[in-house]
Write a protein that holds these residues in place. Structure first.
Motif, short mmCIF file in Angstrom:
data_model
loop_
_atom_site.label_atom_id
_atom_site.label_comp_id
_atom_site.label_asym_id
_atom_site.label_seq_id
_atom_site.Cartn_x
_atom_site.Cartn_y
_atom_site.Cartn_z
N THR A 516 0.67 -1.34 -0.09
CA THR A 516 -0.26 0.01 -0.10
C THR A 516 0.89 1.26 -0.09
N GLU A 517 0.85 2.03 -0.88
CA GLU A 517 1.60 3.43 -1.20
C GLU A 517 1.38 4.30 0.08
N VAL A 518 2.63 4.65 0.33
CA VAL A 518 2.40 5.66 1.58
C VAL A 518 2.62 7.04 1.03
N PRO A 519 1.61 7.91 1.29
CA PRO A 519 1.80 9.36 1.01
C PRO A 519 3.04 10.16 1.31
N ALA A 520 3.65 10.97 0.40
CA ALA A 520 4.90 11.77 0.84
C ALA A 520 5.01 12.26 2.25
N GLU A 521 4.01 12.98 2.45
CA GLU A 521 3.80 13.68 3.75
C GLU A 521 3.82 12.60 5.15
N GLN A 522 3.54 11.34 4.68
CA GLN A 522 3.52 10.40 6.04
C GLN A 522 4.92 9.54 5.93
N ARG A 523 5.71 9.62 5.03
CA ARG A 523 6.92 8.56 4.67
C ARG A 523 7.72 8.79 6.20
N VAL A 524 8.04 9.92 6.67
CA VAL A 524 8.91 9.82 7.67
C VAL A 524 8.37 9.36 8.88
N GLN A 525 6.89 9.19 9.05
CA GLN A 525 6.56 8.63 10.27
C GLN A 525 6.90 7.17 10.54
N ARG A 526 7.09 6.39 9.28
CA ARG A 526 7.56 5.12 9.37
C ARG A 526 8.83 4.82 10.21
N TRP A 527 9.51 5.90 10.42
CA TRP A 527 10.83 5.74 10.97
C TRP A 527 10.82 6.37 12.66
N LEU A 528 9.69 7.20 12.83
CA LEU A 528 9.77 7.74 14.19
C LEU A 528 9.70 6.79 15.24
N PRO A 529 9.24 5.72 15.30
CA PRO A 529 9.27 5.05 16.54
C PRO A 529 10.94 4.55 16.92
N VAL A 530 11.52 4.49 15.76
CA VAL A 530 13.08 4.24 16.09
C VAL A 530 13.95 5.60 16.21
N PHE A 531 13.38 6.40 16.24
CA PHE A 531 14.35 7.80 16.10
C PHE A 531 14.03 8.83 17.27
N VAL A 532 15.04 9.54 17.60
CA VAL A 532 15.03 10.43 18.55
C VAL A 532 15.78 11.58 18.05
N GLY A 533 14.87 12.82 18.19
CA GLY A 533 15.34 14.04 17.55
C GLY A 533 16.57 14.63 18.19
N PHE A 534 17.48 15.13 17.19
CA PHE A 534 18.76 15.70 17.50
C PHE A 534 19.02 16.71 16.30
N LYS A 535 20.14 17.56 16.47
CA LYS A 535 20.80 18.19 15.25
C LYS A 535 21.93 18.62 15.70
N ALA A 536 22.74 19.00 14.51
CA ALA A 536 24.09 19.45 14.57
C ALA A 536 23.98 20.94 14.91
N VAL A 537 25.10 21.40 15.78
CA VAL A 537 24.84 22.73 16.11
C VAL A 537 26.28 23.42 15.55
N ALA A 538 26.07 24.61 15.11
CA ALA A 538 27.08 25.24 14.30
C ALA A 538 27.99 25.92 15.55
N SER A 539 29.32 25.60 15.17
CA SER A 539 30.55 25.61 16.11
C SER A 539 31.77 26.50 15.36
N ASP A 540 32.61 27.33 15.97
CA ASP A 540 33.76 27.69 15.56
C ASP A 540 35.10 26.77 15.65
N LYS A 541 34.52 25.63 16.30
CA LYS A 541 35.84 24.70 16.54
C LYS A 541 35.48 23.57 15.26
N ASN A 542 36.74 22.94 14.71
CA ASN A 542 36.66 21.95 13.72
C ASN A 542 36.16 20.70 14.28
N PRO A 543 35.50 19.94 13.41
CA PRO A 543 35.01 18.57 14.09
C PRO A 543 36.23 17.76 14.27
#
Length: 607
Positions: A516-543
């Motif tokens: 059953t095809e999943v609408p584009a706006e719902q695709r990310v929901q299939r991953w949400l149960p195995v994901f916790v939100g985070f983001k990279a943060v801008a910094s003056d330090k090199n990785p």
């Protein structure tokens, strides 16, 4: 209009996807009344500039035209023509302006270095001291310090002594996606060096130079360029051995890098001048040979250098043809913001950073663009280019480049710098290792607050041309989750993971296998149960970047761990660690988000 030399540009950036524009148009014919220096500087147009410089012969601008022809010969790596143009040239006849700087810079690329080149460099030293024009002074210091180096070390620089008449092949490791070879300097134990076509000279870190008693030649301190702007560096003279290849008296910058686990950088086009150097990014090998020879699978282009780095004249939609460096030290293709200003601006979706030598970096922006590009008969699509500022806009170059074609383009191809034939050869298409139906991995996913880890299996279930369909399955809070999705099989998409997979289509899979095809706006929901939100943060330090090799049965593969600042729920100050292995089809092998106290907020690991 002075020139100078850049260093390394390692782009460490995020994801994106999606605007396509119309095909590029052919460049307009050259105007015979055009400024040839502008043709070179803004478009890398050696043919158009040369035609005008030739036309100046015998007229009031004959001397300037002669220097212009020298610059074109240098850019085209045409040593024979450059030597002929130097015959009878009187250094004192040149005015103290850009023509003197250009003439000195071109002459000092010859090996062995002729006496007239040293004399030109010494005049550049006097110019650097007298002028009040800072860009001109910075540019003049470049040939000045080379003349000082030749005076101290002798004219026979970059002298290939052993392994020059035979083929040498080594396995490549990787720092992120930058190719790394084990290199011995001055007889020391082999150490990891990035082999970087985007480096104007071979480079040693200050720590490595100090540990091995390598000193800067007095009088060679000068300003060089990195993504963060001008940096102070000096020149040493070293002997370089890689496998069975041995080169003496190689000029090397001494400067810090954003990657502290490598000893430095080897500039292949400068260190191995008489050889053909082949990067095989399919077999992950580096080969040097006295000749490469034609190969019908490769597109042949003239080997041209901008600031001592190979460049492509790249045509893109709605913009003039622009020189863009071919840079094995750049993880991702980077286009400068002044390239973006030449046409309709690309949509910016996030802020990133380009890291560079000396601990400095430049502001950058991720995009959703897909830009058609062509360089001669070579065509490709620039996927999600990063836009970056160039802090040295006040400085001029004989050829000013507008960006860096990075490893996202080169991985899966063979790239040959054929210096003897003055030819650049590149595979027409990127061919990645087979990602075949039936291949699978299992991720072990855990997060703070979860009662137990979750296992996610990903399997290739279908292939259709350059697209693959993967099936993901795991046990979610509400029961089994099983779905399929299709992605284009590119280097970039293989490096994505879980929620970041760029799905073109997705289907839920029922117990009986029905889709059953999943609408584009719902695709990310299939991953949400195995994901916790985070983001990279801008910094003056090199990785922070380090090797982390892993075993695959009876073979060891090269992997790299990258750590950079991040933020997550309940952890505003966190660290994101990624382990990537370029030789694996599932490139991202581990992702971990840790709090400031070291507590794991989120993690997945390929089992």
């Amino acid at each position: 209009m002075p020139h100078h030399r850049p260093l390394l540009a390692l782009a460490l950036v995020a994801f994106a996807a999606c605007r396509t524009t119309a095909p590029a148009t052919a460049p307009a014919p050259v105007d015979p009344d055009a400024d040839p220096w502008a043709l070179l500087e803004t478009g890398g147009d050696t043919e158009g500039a040369l035609a005008i410089f030739d036309a100046w012969a015998g007229g009031p601008r004959a001397l300037e035209g002669r220097v212009g022809r020298m610059v074109v010969a240098m850019t085209r790596t045409d040593a024979d023509t450059l030597r002929r143009l130097l015959e009878g040239l009187e250094p004192d006849a040149l005015p103290e302006d850009r023509t003197l700087v250009y003439a000195a810079q071109a002459a000092l690329t010859l090996r062995p270095v002729p006496d007239v080149a040293v004399a030109l460099g010494q005049r550049a030293c006097a110019l650097a001291q007298r002028t009040s024009d800072e860009p001109l002074a910075v540019a003049a210091r470049s040939p000045c310090v080379m003349a000082t180096l030749v005076t101290a070390a002798g004219p026979d620089l970059d002298a290939c002594k052993t392994g020059c008449d035979s083929t040498q092949t080594l396995a490549l490791e990787f720092a992120g996606t930058a190719p790394v070879a084990m290199v011995s300097v001055g007889g020391a134990a082999p150490a990891p060096f990035i082999v970087d076509t985007g480096a104007s000279k071979t480079l040693l870190t200050r720590a490595f130079a100090q540990a091995h008693g390598i000193e800067v030649v007095p009088g060679t301190e000068h300003k060089v360029h990195s993504p963060g702007g001008l940096l102070e560096a000096g020149l040493a003279v070293i002997d370089v051995a890689m496998g069975g290849l041995y080169v003496e008296r190689v000029p090397a910058l001494v400067l810090d890098l954003p990657i502290d686990f490598v000893a430095g950088i080897v500039s292949p086009q400068n260190t191995w001048r008489p050889l053909a150097v082949t990067f095989d990014f399919r077999a992950f090998t580096l080969t040097t040979a006295p000749a490469a020879g034609p190969d019908p699978e490769l597109v042949a282009l003239p080997l041209t250098l901008a600031e001592d780095n190979p460049y492509l004249r790249v045509a893109t939609p709605d913009r003039p043809v622009a020189p863009i460096l071919l840079d094995t030290g750049a993880q991702h293709t980077v286009l400068f913001t002044r390239w973006d200003a030449l046409g309709p601006p690309l949509e910016r979706v996030g802020e990133a950073r380009v890291a560079g030598a000396g601990g400095k970096g430049a502001t950058a922006f991720t995009t959703k663009a897909r830009v058609p590009a062509e360089a001669g008969p070579l065509t490709w699509t620039i996927e999600h280019p990063t836009l970056a500022d160039r802090p040295d806009e006040a400085f001029h170059h004989e050829v000013r480049h507008y960006g860096l074609v990075g490893m996202d383009f080169m991985l899966g191809r063979r790239v040959v710098l054929d210096m003897p034939e003055r030819t650049l050869r590149i595979s027409k298409d990127a061919r990645l290792a087979d990602w075949t139906v039936g291949e699978a991995v299992t991720y072990v996913v855990r997060a703070k607050g979860w009662p137990a880890p979750v296992k996610v299996e990903e399997r290739v279930v279908a292939r259709d041309g350059d697209a693959v369909t993967l099936e993901a399955a795991y046990e979610g809070p509400a029961g089994p989750v099983r779905f399929r999705y299709r992605i284009r099989d590119t280097w970039g998409s293989r490096g994505t993971w879980l929620i970041s997979r760029p799905a073109e289509a997705m289907w839920d899979v029922a117990a009986d296998g029905a889709l059953t095809e999943v609408p584009a706006e719902q695709r990310v929901q299939r991953w949400l149960p195995v994901f916790v939100g985070f983001k990279a943060v801008a910094s003056d330090k090199n990785p922070e970047i380090a090797f982390e090799p892993q075993q695959r049965g009876d073979r060891k593969v090269s992997c790299t761990r990258v750590a950079l600042p991040a933020a997550a729920k309940d952890a505003p100050e966190a660290t994101l660690e990624l382990v990537e292995c370029p030789q694996d089809n599932w490139r991202t092998r581990r992702l971990t988000v840790k709090s400031a106290t070291g507590e794991v907020i989120y993690e997945f690991v390929v089992e």
